[in-house]
Scaffold this motif. Structure first.
Motif, PDB file in Angstrom:
ATOM      1  N   GLU A 171      -4.310  -7.436  -1.759  1.00 38.12           N
ATOM      2  CA  GLU A 171      -3.428  -7.394  -0.587  1.00 38.12           C
ATOM      3  C   GLU A 171      -1.996  -7.788  -0.930  1.00 38.12           C
ATOM      4  O   GLU A 171      -1.053  -7.358  -0.264  1.00 38.12           O
ATOM      5  CB  GLU A 171      -3.970  -8.333   0.508  1.00 38.12           C
ATOM      6  N   CYS A 174       0.614  -5.022  -1.184  1.00 38.05           N
ATOM      7  CA  CYS A 174       0.939  -4.193  -0.030  1.00 38.05           C
ATOM      8  C   CYS A 174       2.411  -4.290   0.347  1.00 38.05           C
ATOM      9  O   CYS A 174       2.959  -5.383   0.474  1.00 38.05           O
ATOM     10  CB  CYS A 174       0.078  -4.583   1.175  1.00 38.05           C
ATOM     11  N   LYS A 177       2.605  -5.572   5.460  1.00 36.24           N
ATOM     12  CA  LYS A 177       1.439  -6.388   5.764  1.00 36.24           C
ATOM     13  C   LYS A 177       1.737  -7.215   7.001  1.00 36.24           C
ATOM     14  O   LYS A 177       2.501  -8.175   6.958  1.00 36.24           O
ATOM     15  CB  LYS A 177       1.092  -7.286   4.579  1.00 36.24           C
ATOM     16  N   THR A 184      -3.251  -3.302   6.325  1.00 36.76           N
ATOM     17  CA  THR A 184      -3.688  -3.897   5.077  1.00 36.76           C
ATOM     18  C   THR A 184      -4.884  -3.158   4.509  1.00 36.76           C
ATOM     19  O   THR A 184      -4.963  -2.908   3.315  1.00 36.76           O
ATOM     20  CB  THR A 184      -4.044  -5.377   5.288  1.00 36.76           C
ATOM     21  N   THR A 188      -5.145  -1.191   0.678  1.00 38.02           N
ATOM     22  CA  THR A 188      -6.048  -1.551  -0.416  1.00 38.02           C
ATOM     23  C   THR A 188      -7.187  -0.557  -0.621  1.00 38.02           C
ATOM     24  O   THR A 188      -7.992  -0.729  -1.527  1.00 38.02           O
ATOM     25  CB  THR A 188      -6.662  -2.939  -0.150  1.00 38.02           C
TER      26      THR A 188
END
Length: 266
Positions: A171, A174, A177, A184, A188
C-alpha cells in the motif's frame, strides 16, 4: 599588549574569522548528525553497507576538531600566547590541506551510497519484506517519504518472497490513498510486481527518487567545507600577523630594558 595598529587589526579579524569557522564547524556537526539520525534506523534494511554513516561520522569528527581548534585560536589571541597561536596555525594548515580530500571522498561516496541503497533495498524486498517488521517499516517509510516504489520500480516486487498473496505492491506504493472505497484495493491488485492499474502506483524507484536528497545533504556539507577552506587560509594569514606583532612587541620591550641599547645611551 601588542603595540601598533596592524597587529591589533589582525587580532580583531582573527576573532571574526574564528567565529565564521565556529559556524562552519557547527553546520558540519549538525549536518553529519542529521544524516546519521535520518538514516541510522534504516541502515540495516535499506543499505548493504555503512558507507553513509562512515561519511557522516567523519563529518561530525571534523566539525568537532575544527570547533576545538578555533577555540584554541581565540584563547591564543586573547592571551597573546605565541605557542598556542603557532599550534593553532599548524592545525589549521593540516585541515586546509585535508579539505580537498574530504571533497573528493564526498563525491566518490555518493555513488557508493546509491549502489548500497539499491542492493540493500532489493535484498529487503526479496527476502524480508512482510517477514521482519523492521524491514517492512523501513521499506514502507522510504516509499512514502520519496513517493516511490521498489528500489528501481514496482517490478522489483516480482521476486518478493513474503509479500502477501494477492498483492502486486504494498500500500505504501499507492499514489492515491484515502478513505474512498476501493482506491487502495485497486492500487495493490495484480500479480506480484505487475499491478493491474499501474497509474495508481508510483513509477519512480526509490534509488532515483532519493538521489537528489542524498546529493543535497552532501553538497551542503561540501559547500561548508569549501567555506572553511577559504576562512582557514585567511585565519592563517591573520594568525601570522598577530604572531609577528607579538614577536616585534617582545623584541622592542627587550631593547628598551637593555641598558646597553641606544635608548639608554649605551
Amino acid at each position: 599588549m601588542m603595540a601598533g595598529c596592524g597587529p591589533k587589526i589582525a587580532k580583531f579579524f582573527l576573532f571574526i574569522l574564528n567565529f565564521c569557522l565556529w559556524v562552519c564547524s557547527i553546520v558540519l556537526i549538525a549536518g553529519g548528525a542529521f544524516v546519521t539520525a535520518e538514516y541510522k534506523p534504516y541502515v540495516d534494511y535499506l543499505f548493504s553497507n555503512d558507507t553513509i554513516l562512515i561519511v557522516s561520522w567523519t563529518t561530525i569528527g571534523i566539525g568537532v576538531f575544527i570547533f576545538i581548534v578555533g577555540f584554541a585560536g581565540c584563547c591564543g589571541a586573547i592571551r597573546e600566547n605565541s605557542c598556542l597561536l603557532k599550534m593553532y596555525l599548524m592545525f589549521v594548515f593540516i585541515i586546509v590541506l585535508a579539505e580537498p580530500v574530504l571533497g573528493i571522498l564526498t563525491f566518490v561516496y555518493i555513488g557508493d551510497i546509491e549502489q548500497s541503497l539499491e542492493d540493500g533495498m532489493l535484498q529487503s524486498i526479496n527476502e524480508t519484506y512482510d517477514l521482519k517488521a523492521g524491514a517492512t517499516e523501513a521499506v514502507d517509510d522510504i516509499q512514502k517519504l520519496f513517493h516511490c516504489c521498489g528500489a528501481n520500480g514496482y517490478s522489483d516486487y516480482k521476486n518478493s518472497e513474503h509479500l502477501k498473496e494477492g498483492l502486486a505492491v504494498p500500500e505504501s506504493c499507492c499514489v492515491i490513498k484515502n478513505h474512498i472505497t476501493g482506491i487502495t484495493a485497486n492500487c495493490t491488485m495484480g500479480a506480484k510486481g505487475q499491478p493491474t492499474y499501474p497509474d495508481l502506483v508510483w513509477i519512480d524507484g526509490c534509488v532515483d527518487a532519493s538521489k537528489d536528497s542524498i546529493k543535497n545533504y552532501y553538497l551542503i556539507i561540501l559547500a561548508v567545507a569549501f567555506g572553511f577552506h577559504v576562512f582557514g587560509i585567511l585565519t592563517m594569514v591573520f594568525a601570522c600577523c598577530v604572531i609577528n606583532g607579538m614577536n616585534k612587541d617582545g623584541y622592542n620591550r627587550n631593547i628598551n630594558r637593555d641598558p646597553n641599547s641606544p635608548a639608554f645611551g649605551g
